[in-house]
Design an enzyme around this catalytic site. Structure first.
Site, mmCIF file in Angstrom:
data_model
loop_
_atom_site.group_PDB
_atom_site.id
_atom_site.type_symbol
_atom_site.label_atom_id
_atom_site.label_comp_id
_atom_site.label_asym_id
_atom_site.label_seq_id
_atom_site.Cartn_x
_atom_site.Cartn_y
_atom_site.Cartn_z
ATOM 1 N N LYS A 73 0.866 -1.174 0.000
ATOM 2 C CA LYS A 73 0.000 0.000 0.000
ATOM 3 C C LYS A 73 0.905 1.227 0.000
ATOM 4 C CE LYS A 73 -3.536 -2.185 2.882
ATOM 5 N NZ LYS A 73 -4.297 -2.044 4.138
ATOM 6 N N HIS B 26 0.951 6.806 2.777
ATOM 7 C CA HIS B 26 0.110 8.003 2.691
ATOM 8 C C HIS B 26 0.402 8.951 3.857
ATOM 9 C CE1 HIS B 26 -2.648 6.667 5.858
ATOM 10 N NE2 HIS B 26 -2.751 5.498 5.265
ATOM 11 N N HIS C 286 0.578 8.210 7.656
ATOM 12 C CA HIS C 286 1.758 7.646 8.297
ATOM 13 C C HIS C 286 2.773 8.731 8.666
ATOM 14 C CE1 HIS C 286 0.530 4.015 5.806
ATOM 15 N NE2 HIS C 286 0.482 3.584 7.050
#
Length: 387
Positions: free
Chosen positions: A115, A118, A121
């Site tokens: 993933k 983004h 985080h």
């Protein structure tokens, strides 16, 4: 104090601490009246009546806090701040802080495999890096750990999504993160209206825990693609990790000793769904092992904490994770205490507010790489307009 009491410098300097009163926004030096190496109780009248000839100090008084009597030396805030700033104009030296917490373990950032990294985080990454730099400045032995989420039903969704979208190996090589993200979101959206999709993702994960070689090979590729991309982002942020750890290291085949210890301590029960659980309190019976034998996130965190305690011998371990995980860490720490691990009291959850409105599952996350690119371009435009 030394002159009036006849004590030696090291015996009292070791016990001085600087305190900030948040109500009055003032600073004081606090010195316990009595320790195992000295006793100032017979000198309190003399010490508190002494005239002060230094503009740094405002007053000397007695204070009582948490069952401890102390000598409280109030500081002139403006003078104190001025002296600190002037003394550090050329070089910054760490203060002499005496405590036994020298080995520090920090887990932070910890995004999920396959993933994109983004902006949700970002807070964990920046706060964790700040804490690391602060402890290093104080001459602590610090280990930065990035615990990557590469296990669980999410991996089943990713593998299923790549199959449903017929994503080829060539497409993955060209743009791995984007394609894996598309696969995850696609499968998740389908599961909202088709329960069979969720069942299929769970079945894939269950087979992975049992050692399915075909899907394990795909998982290894996903992991490699993601780590390469993450390292590029961390390099842009100036953040360094001493070690990358993997959630998958604590799958069902790796936690036998953990479950055995729980059984020996009679911590486990079986609920009405066939799951093996630990009863946290009267209202909370926490699942540890699913009815199909698969592990859960908390199970893997228990195993990870035990391994870290053996490997790093930390004095304190910080988990820098958003506030939404408060219950998870409360449960984790409680279970470890019940397993009779003395070091469980050394674990701390560093909480922070989450960024609302973004969901990886729904495809609404703002990727950090795009965020950084936009900030860079805005800075360049600004520089160009003012040149």
């Amino acid at each position: 104090i030394v002159q009036l009491t006849g004590l030696q410098n090291p015996s009292i300097l070791h016990h001085f601490s600087l305190k900030l009163n948040k109500t009055t926004n003032s600073f004081t030096y606090e010195l316990p009246l009595q320790t195992s190496t000295y006793n100032l109780r017979s000198h309190t009248a003399t010490l508190t009546s002494q005239p002060l000839h230094d503009e740094l100090f405002k007053s000397i008084s007695l204070s009582h806090h948490k069952n401890q009597d102390s000598l409280s030396i109030s500081l002139n805030r403006d003078v104190f701040v001025k002296q600190i700033l002037e003394s550090n104009r050329h070089t910054v030296s760490p203060p002499q802080i005496s405590d036994s917490k020298n080995n520090i373990l920090l887990e932070f950032s910890s995004p999920n495999i396959a993933k994109p990294f983004h902006v949700g985080h970002l807070r964990s990454t920046i706060i964790g890096s700040y804490l690391s730099n602060l402890h290093k400045f104080l001459n602590k032995n610090v280990r930065n750990l990035n615990y990557l989420g590469d296990w669980g039903t999410q991996l089943g969704f990713i593998i299923l999504g790549t199959n449903l979208l017929n994503i080829s190996d060539e497409q993955l090589r060209e743009n791995p993160i984007k394609k894996l993200y598309e696969a995850y979101v696609h499968a998740n959206k389908l599961s909202e209206s088709d329960p069979l999709i969720l069942d299929a993702a769970r079945d894939i994960f269950q087979q992975l825990e049992k050692g399915d070689t075909v899907n394990l090979g795909k998982w290894e590729n996903f992991k490699g693609f993601t780590v390469d991309e993450l390292k590029k982002t961390y390099e842009r942020l100036g953040v360094l990790f001493d070690e990358y750890a993997w959630e998958s290291s604590y799958n069902a085949t790796q936690i036998t000793d953990v479950i055995r210890r729980m059984e020996e301590l009679d911590l486990l029960n079986v609920d009405e769904h066939g799951r093996r659980c630990v009863r946290i309190n009267e209202r909370r019976n926490l699942p540890i092992i699913k009815s199909d034998g698969s592990t859960l996130y908390v199970t893997r965190d228990i195993a990870a904490a035990i391994e870290r305690a053996e490997k790093f011998d930390f004095d304190v371990a910080y988990y820098v994770v958003e506030n939404g995980q408060h219950d998870h860490f409360s449960n984790l720490f409680e279970i470890l205490k019940r397993m009779h691990f003395d070091w469980a009291s050394k674990l701390q959850h560093v909480k922070f507010g989450r960024i609302s409105g973004m969901s990886t599952r729904k495809g609404t996350a703002v990727f950090l790489s795009d965020f950084l690119d936009e900030a860079r371009n805005a800075m360049r435009d600004r520089q160009g307009s003012t040149a």
